[in-house]
Design a protein around this motif. Structure first.
Motif, PDB file in Angstrom:
ATOM      1  N   ARG A 277     103.835 102.241   4.897  1.00  0.00           N
ATOM      2  CA  ARG A 277     104.766 103.126   4.203  1.00  0.00           C
ATOM      3  C   ARG A 277     106.049 103.434   4.987  1.00  0.00           C
ATOM      4  NH1 ARG A 277     103.042 105.500  -0.289  1.00  0.00           N
ATOM      5  NH2 ARG A 277     100.882 105.088  -0.928  1.00  0.00           N
ATOM      6  N   SER A 278     106.202 102.836   6.166  1.00  0.00           N
ATOM      7  CA  SER A 278     107.403 103.131   6.948  1.00  0.00           C
ATOM      8  C   SER A 278     107.716 101.972   7.873  1.00  0.00           C
ATOM      9  CB  SER A 278     107.200 104.406   7.778  1.00  0.00           C
ATOM     10  OG  SER A 278     106.218 104.179   8.784  1.00  0.00           O
ATOM     11  N   ARG A 279     108.914 102.037   8.463  1.00  0.00           N
ATOM     12  CA  ARG A 279     109.312 101.026   9.443  1.00  0.00           C
ATOM     13  C   ARG A 279     108.336 101.000  10.614  1.00  0.00           C
ATOM     14  NH1 ARG A 279     115.223  99.741  11.681  1.00  0.00           N
ATOM     15  NH2 ARG A 279     114.643  98.427  13.453  1.00  0.00           N
ATOM     16  N   ALA A 280     107.921 102.189  11.071  1.00  0.00           N
ATOM     17  CA  ALA A 280     106.993 102.249  12.204  1.00  0.00           C
ATOM     18  C   ALA A 280     105.658 101.589  11.850  1.00  0.00           C
ATOM     19  CB  ALA A 280     106.785 103.701  12.619  1.00  0.00           C
ATOM     20  N   ASP A 281     105.199 101.827  10.594  1.00  0.00           N
ATOM     21  CA  ASP A 281     103.945 101.199  10.151  1.00  0.00           C
ATOM     22  C   ASP A 281     104.055  99.678  10.220  1.00  0.00           C
ATOM     23  OD1 ASP A 281     102.819 103.637   9.650  1.00  0.00           O
ATOM     24  OD2 ASP A 281     103.052 103.543   7.458  1.00  0.00           O
ATOM     25  N   VAL A 282     105.194  99.136   9.765  1.00  0.00           N
ATOM     26  CA  VAL A 282     105.382  97.685   9.742  1.00  0.00           C
ATOM     27  C   VAL A 282     105.414  97.133  11.165  1.00  0.00           C
ATOM     28  CG1 VAL A 282     106.975  95.830   9.120  1.00  0.00           C
ATOM     29  CG2 VAL A 282     106.522  97.692   7.500  1.00  0.00           C
ATOM     30  N   GLU A 283     106.141  97.797  12.046  1.00  0.00           N
ATOM     31  CA  GLU A 283     106.237  97.307  13.427  1.00  0.00           C
ATOM     32  C   GLU A 283     104.864  97.303  14.096  1.00  0.00           C
ATOM     33  OE1 GLU A 283     110.824  98.719  14.444  1.00  0.00           O
ATOM     34  OE2 GLU A 283     109.113 100.011  14.967  1.00  0.00           O
ATOM     35  N   ARG A 284     104.108  98.393  13.901  1.00  0.00           N
ATOM     36  CA  ARG A 284     102.778  98.480  14.513  1.00  0.00           C
ATOM     37  C   ARG A 284     101.843  97.420  13.909  1.00  0.00           C
ATOM     38  NH1 ARG A 284     102.106 103.221  13.501  1.00  0.00           N
ATOM     39  NH2 ARG A 284     100.865 103.074  11.586  1.00  0.00           N
ATOM     40  N   ALA A 285     101.892  97.275  12.597  1.00  0.00           N
ATOM     41  CA  ALA A 285     101.010  96.321  11.924  1.00  0.00           C
ATOM     42  C   ALA A 285     101.315  94.888  12.348  1.00  0.00           C
ATOM     43  CB  ALA A 285     101.149  96.464  10.407  1.00  0.00           C
ATOM     44  N   TYR A 286     102.605  94.567  12.469  1.00  0.00           N
ATOM     45  CA  TYR A 286     102.988  93.212  12.874  1.00  0.00           C
ATOM     46  C   TYR A 286     102.382  92.890  14.243  1.00  0.00           C
ATOM     47  CZ  TYR A 286     105.873  89.043  13.567  1.00  0.00           C
ATOM     48  OH  TYR A 286     106.300  87.753  13.777  1.00  0.00           O
ATOM     49  N   ALA A 287     102.509  93.818  15.191  1.00  0.00           N
ATOM     50  CA  ALA A 287     101.980  93.581  16.539  1.00  0.00           C
ATOM     51  C   ALA A 287     100.463  93.410  16.513  1.00  0.00           C
ATOM     52  CB  ALA A 287     102.378  94.735  17.456  1.00  0.00           C
ATOM     53  N   GLU A 288      99.782  94.223  15.690  1.00  0.00           N
ATOM     54  CA  GLU A 288      98.311  94.166  15.643  1.00  0.00           C
ATOM     55  C   GLU A 288      97.811  92.852  15.053  1.00  0.00           C
ATOM     56  OE1 GLU A 288      97.521  98.978  15.060  1.00  0.00           O
ATOM     57  OE2 GLU A 288      97.289  97.597  13.376  1.00  0.00           O
ATOM     58  N   VAL A 289      98.383  92.422  13.928  1.00  0.00           N
ATOM     59  CA  VAL A 289      97.867  91.212  13.280  1.00  0.00           C
ATOM     60  C   VAL A 289      98.165  89.971  14.120  1.00  0.00           C
ATOM     61  CG1 VAL A 289      97.977  92.200  10.957  1.00  0.00           C
ATOM     62  CG2 VAL A 289      99.929  90.891  11.824  1.00  0.00           C
ATOM     63  N   MET A 290      99.328  89.944  14.793  1.00  0.00           N
ATOM     64  CA  MET A 290      99.630  88.795  15.637  1.00  0.00           C
ATOM     65  C   MET A 290      98.706  88.751  16.850  1.00  0.00           C
ATOM     66  SD  MET A 290     101.848  86.960  14.164  1.00  0.00           S
ATOM     67  CE  MET A 290     102.276  85.870  15.523  1.00  0.00           C
ATOM     68  N   GLU A 291      98.399  89.930  17.383  1.00  0.00           N
ATOM     69  CA  GLU A 291      97.471  89.977  18.514  1.00  0.00           C
ATOM     70  C   GLU A 291      96.096  89.470  18.084  1.00  0.00           C
ATOM     71  OE1 GLU A 291      95.546  93.221  21.677  1.00  0.00           O
ATOM     72  OE2 GLU A 291      97.088  93.840  20.248  1.00  0.00           O
ATOM     73  N   ASN A 292      95.623  89.893  16.904  1.00  0.00           N
ATOM     74  CA  ASN A 292      94.317  89.443  16.408  1.00  0.00           C
ATOM     75  C   ASN A 292      94.309  87.948  16.126  1.00  0.00           C
ATOM     76  OD1 ASN A 292      93.292  92.013  16.553  1.00  0.00           O
ATOM     77  ND2 ASN A 292      93.661  92.494  14.383  1.00  0.00           N
ATOM     78  N   ALA A 293      95.411  87.435  15.569  1.00  0.00           N
ATOM     79  CA  ALA A 293      95.486  86.001  15.279  1.00  0.00           C
ATOM     80  C   ALA A 293      95.438  85.180  16.554  1.00  0.00           C
ATOM     81  CB  ALA A 293      96.764  85.697  14.501  1.00  0.00           C
ATOM     82  N   ASN A 294      96.094  85.670  17.592  1.00  0.00           N
ATOM     83  CA  ASN A 294      96.131  84.925  18.853  1.00  0.00           C
ATOM     84  C   ASN A 294      94.805  84.956  19.605  1.00  0.00           C
ATOM     85  OD1 ASN A 294      98.814  84.042  18.626  1.00  0.00           O
ATOM     86  ND2 ASN A 294      99.590  86.020  19.363  1.00  0.00           N
ATOM     87  N   ARG A 295      93.895  85.831  19.183  1.00  0.00           N
ATOM     88  CA  ARG A 295      92.579  85.865  19.802  1.00  0.00           C
ATOM     89  C   ARG A 295      91.616  84.825  19.213  1.00  0.00           C
ATOM     90  NH1 ARG A 295      91.490  92.390  19.520  1.00  0.00           N
ATOM     91  NH2 ARG A 295      92.860  93.012  21.266  1.00  0.00           N
ATOM     92  N   VAL A 296      91.960  84.289  18.057  1.00  0.00           N
ATOM     93  CA  VAL A 296      91.067  83.347  17.374  1.00  0.00           C
ATOM     94  C   VAL A 296      90.971  82.054  18.174  1.00  0.00           C
ATOM     95  CG1 VAL A 296      90.720  81.983  15.274  1.00  0.00           C
ATOM     96  CG2 VAL A 296      91.574  84.347  15.117  1.00  0.00           C
ATOM     97  N   VAL A 297      89.745  81.532  18.295  1.00  0.00           N
ATOM     98  CA  VAL A 297      89.493  80.271  18.996  1.00  0.00           C
ATOM     99  C   VAL A 297      88.790  79.319  18.024  1.00  0.00           C
ATOM    100  CG1 VAL A 297      88.323  79.186  20.934  1.00  0.00           C
ATOM    101  CG2 VAL A 297      89.278  81.495  21.195  1.00  0.00           C
ATOM    102  N   PRO A 298      89.322  78.084  17.915  1.00  0.00           N
ATOM    103  CA  PRO A 298      90.545  77.561  18.536  1.00  0.00           C
ATOM    104  C   PRO A 298      91.793  78.223  17.940  1.00  0.00           C
ATOM    105  CG  PRO A 298      89.669  75.980  16.959  1.00  0.00           C
ATOM    106  CD  PRO A 298      88.641  77.067  17.062  1.00  0.00           C
ATOM    107  N   ALA A 299      92.870  78.137  18.653  1.00  0.00           N
ATOM    108  CA  ALA A 299      94.106  78.807  18.250  1.00  0.00           C
ATOM    109  C   ALA A 299      94.583  78.293  16.896  1.00  0.00           C
ATOM    110  CB  ALA A 299      95.187  78.579  19.303  1.00  0.00           C
TER     111      ALA A 299
END
Length: 714
Positions: free
Chosen positions: A563-585
């Motif tokens: 619902r806000s710019r802060a929500d989007v920034e936080r969500a972007y960082a979280e989903v990219m971090e989770n994606a980068n944890r997947v093995v194999p990449a």
């Protein structure tokens, strides 16, 4: 493709020399009473045709002449029974083809079922020997066949001594398992009437489809019952089903081996839900078969269909001297959607004359135990219900096994026949073969069931089967645009880097077929995500786009209701971090931004190309619980909008679509159109696609929108 898969079904006339021969040769006849040859001869004691014995070791056997070969017989036998070791089978097939034998029944085992490549090849050779000939093969590894009409009992195991009962409506029984088939045939001891009992063994040539075709054209068979394991020629089974429907002969089928282990490897929800059992169910529905889920109900269902006329109405009246039995009936009627219409004023007045005040002059009708003191009351109430135009059958529980109770039920049979209706007796006593059961089993106007559930399940199937018969041949009017096939083929061909299309491309495929999809934007960084969200308007959804993350929620790469710019920034960082944890990449194309769609009923629609049955369409309750709930229905694709509606109505969660607890009902017309469009997509591109998954469709009265999609190429 095998020869069997390439050909159509054998006709009745092509198989009559095998299943209704005028002469038979037993090759491998023997003086040893325990041998297959001697046991077969004993089984043929009531066969009126010529029987020839063949064995080079003997001049005669028990006073019968014995020939050195089938070629030495003065006539060409219609059928040859091969009671010989497997080493001798190939030469016998060759000789049978050369002289023009009509059918060859092969008992010997150890061929294709052995797993030995040498003997698998031998089985293929004996089939090849018959190519272009009029000699048909049954088996190998076959227990034999029983023709109850002619007495042609070509079996080496125990066969029913009296398969046909006077006046009985006859079941043609087919079993891929010989032991199960002959075991079921023992039901003749309790009064079930069989025209034929066919076993199959390896079915290297004549198979289930051919036997259904034969029985469809045999006037002595009223209904076909089948214990079925599987087929490698489903299109031929469809052809056989069409022949049975044209002959107005229901095919009642029980499928062995319904495990779903193969579905575990599926990439999509659709693949997990449309496993082998569901695919077979969809196939049986298309073939027009009556599918039963319990082995024990196969014969009861078949016997009912053999006796029952075309239903004049779907309603059922229950007459019972027990209030508890009436409650059991009402519960099962509701469970299986069998209508139990309530009597009108005139019928209520009639019932009141015969039923005490402590009874129930309604449906179910509790006539009470006073029928013992007033024997006129039961038939009078039965006749009153039978005269109602909205009643097609009467169901009567028998709570105690005794002759008087059964005779009371039998007495209303002629009334039902005169009205074009059927009486169903369902056994509540624990003495399943108790007094009176044989009389009811052999009565042409009474169908006997051992449980209340089977009775009402069969009544529902009866109405459904005749509704399908009465439907006009449907003309499938396509909803998708004519250019959709070309456009989607281009999209699929252009996607060469992966089998699994990312979400944006998957939604493009759906959109080409007219499926409404939520708009989205693909961004590469946080700044791009913020800009897209601001332009789109809050709230928004953010997802990682990757062909290697088909189940995004499980991977933790989805964030909702931002619902806000802060929500989007936080969500972007979280989903990219989770994606980068997947093995194999995983390969990551970026992040998708899309509007947050308001809540509604979540539906899953998918398609799958089954390697055996071809394109299937699946509908179910959607969202993250789709596989947990497994509330889904499978049908062969493509479907019409009307067929799509019937699929939705079979869902346990269908009431949610109709409006639940004050919610407005979903636009069913639009939803059915989407199901039809997805079915056209999977059918049109069966050569290029493996699975299509639309989960969820968020449905409301105002709009239906696909918010996620997955397309998997073959």
């Amino acid at each position: 493709m095998s020869l069997k898969q390439a050909r159509g079904v054998y006709s009745h006339d092509q198989l009559v020399r095998m299943f209704d021969p005028k002469s038979v040769a037993i090759v491998g006849a023997s003086q040893n009473a325990a041998s297959f040859g001697a046991r077969t001869l004993a089984s043929l004691s009531k066969f009126s045709g010529a029987i020839h014995l063949v064995n080079g070791k003997y001049e005669e056997i028990n006073g019968r002449p014995c020939f050195k070969s089938i070629s030495a017989i003065e006539e060409v036998p219609d059928c040859v029974v091969a009671a010989v070791p497997r080493d001798a089978v190939e030469d016998l097939v060759r000789e049978s083809v050369q002289i023009g034998v009509g059918g060859l029944i092969i008992f010997a085992s150890g061929f294709g079922e052995s797993g030995d490549p040498e003997w698998e090849a031998a089985q293929r050779r004996i089939v090849a020997l018959t190519e272009g000939s009029r000699t048909r093969l049954l088996g190998p590894n076959c227990l034999g066949v029983v023709n109850g009409v002619s007495g042609f009992h070509a079996v080496f195991a125990n066969a029913p001594a009296k398969p046909i009962h006077p006046g009985g409506r006859r079941i043609g029984l087919i079993s891929q398992s010989g032991a199960l088939g002959m075991g079921l045939a023992q039901a003749s001891e309790r009064g079930v009437s069989f025209s034929h009992v066919f076993t199959l063994g390896n079915a290297c040539d004549v198979d289930v489809a051919d036997q259904i075709s034969y029985l469809s054209g045999d006037s002595s068979c009223d209904v076909i019952a089948c214990v079925f394991e599987g087929t490698d020629s489903p299109q031929r089974l469809l052809e056989a089903g069409e022949l049975a429907r044209k002959a107005r002969k229901p095919v009642v089928i029980f499928k062995l081996a319904t495990g779903e282990s193969g579905a575990e490897a599926a990439k999509s929800h659709t693949g997990a839900l449309a496993g082998s059992a569901a695919a077979y169910e969809a196939f049986f529905e298309k073939a027009g078969f009556v599918s039963v889920t319990e082995f024990e109900e196969l014969l009861e269902t078949a016997a009912f269909f053999a006796k029952a006329p075309r239903p004049v109405a779907p309603g059922v009246a229950v007459l019972t001297p027990s209030g508890g039995a009436g409650i059991l009936a009402a519960d099962q009627a509701e469970l299986h959607a069998v209508p139990m219409p309530q009597p009108g004023t005139e019928l209520q007045q009639l019932l009141a004359k015969h039923i005490p005040l402590f009874g129930a002059a309604r449906n179910p009708c509790d006539v009470t135990a006073q029928i013992l003191n007033n024997p006129v009351s039961f038939p009078a109430c039965a006749e009153g219900f039978l005269l109602q135009p909205n009643i097609g059958a009467i169901a009567v529980p028998n709570g105690y096994a005794h002759e008087a109770g059964s005779q009371r039920i039998k007495a209303i049979g002629p009334m039902a026949r005169a009205a074009g209706k059927i009486v169903c007796a369902y056994w509540l006593t624990g003495w399943l073969e108790g007094p009176g059961s044989f009389d009811l089993e052999t009565d042409p106007d009474v169908a006997l069931f051992r449980t209340t559930a089977r009775c009402f399940r069969t009544l529902a199937a009866w109405t459904h089967w005749w509704e399908r018969i009465d439907e006009e041949d449907r003309q499938l009017v396509r909803l998708s645009q004519t250019n959709a096939v070309h456009d989607v083929a281009g999209l699929l061909e252009a996607s060469t880097s992966t089998r699994t299309l990312p979400e944006s491309q998957s939604k493009a495929v759906l959109a080409a077929y007219g499926v409404p999809v939520v708009s989205d934007r693909l961004v590469k960084d946080i700044d791009g995500a913020v800009i897209a969200a601001m332009e789109m308007g809050f709230p928004v959804v953010l997802k990682v786009e990757s062909p290697d993350l088909p189940h995004k929620t499980e991977a933790g790469v989805v964030r909702l209701n931002l619902r806000s710019r802060a929500d989007v920034e936080r969500a972007y960082a979280e989903v990219m971090e989770n994606a980068n944890r997947v093995v194999p990449a995983p390969r990551i194309n970026g992040v998708l931004l899309q509007p947050m769609v308001p809540a509604g009923v979540e539906i899953m629609v998918g398609g799958r190309v089954d390697p055996l049955f071809g394109p299937l369409i699946v509908v179910g309750m959607g969202g993250i619980l789709v596989e947990l709930l497994r509330d889904s229905v499978v049908q062969q694709a493509p479907v019409t909008a009307g067929e799509a509606l019937k699929m939705l109505q079979r869902l346990s969660g269908y009431r949610l679509l109709q409006g639940f607890r004050g919610a407005a009902p979903v636009d069913e017309t639009a939803l059915c159109a989407i199901v039809q469009r997805v079915s056209e997509l999977i059918s049109d591109h069966r050569a290029m696609l493996s699975e299509v998954d639309v989960n969820p469709l968020i449905c409301t009265a105002e709009r239906i929108l696909a918010v996620d999609a997955l397309v998997v190429k073959r």
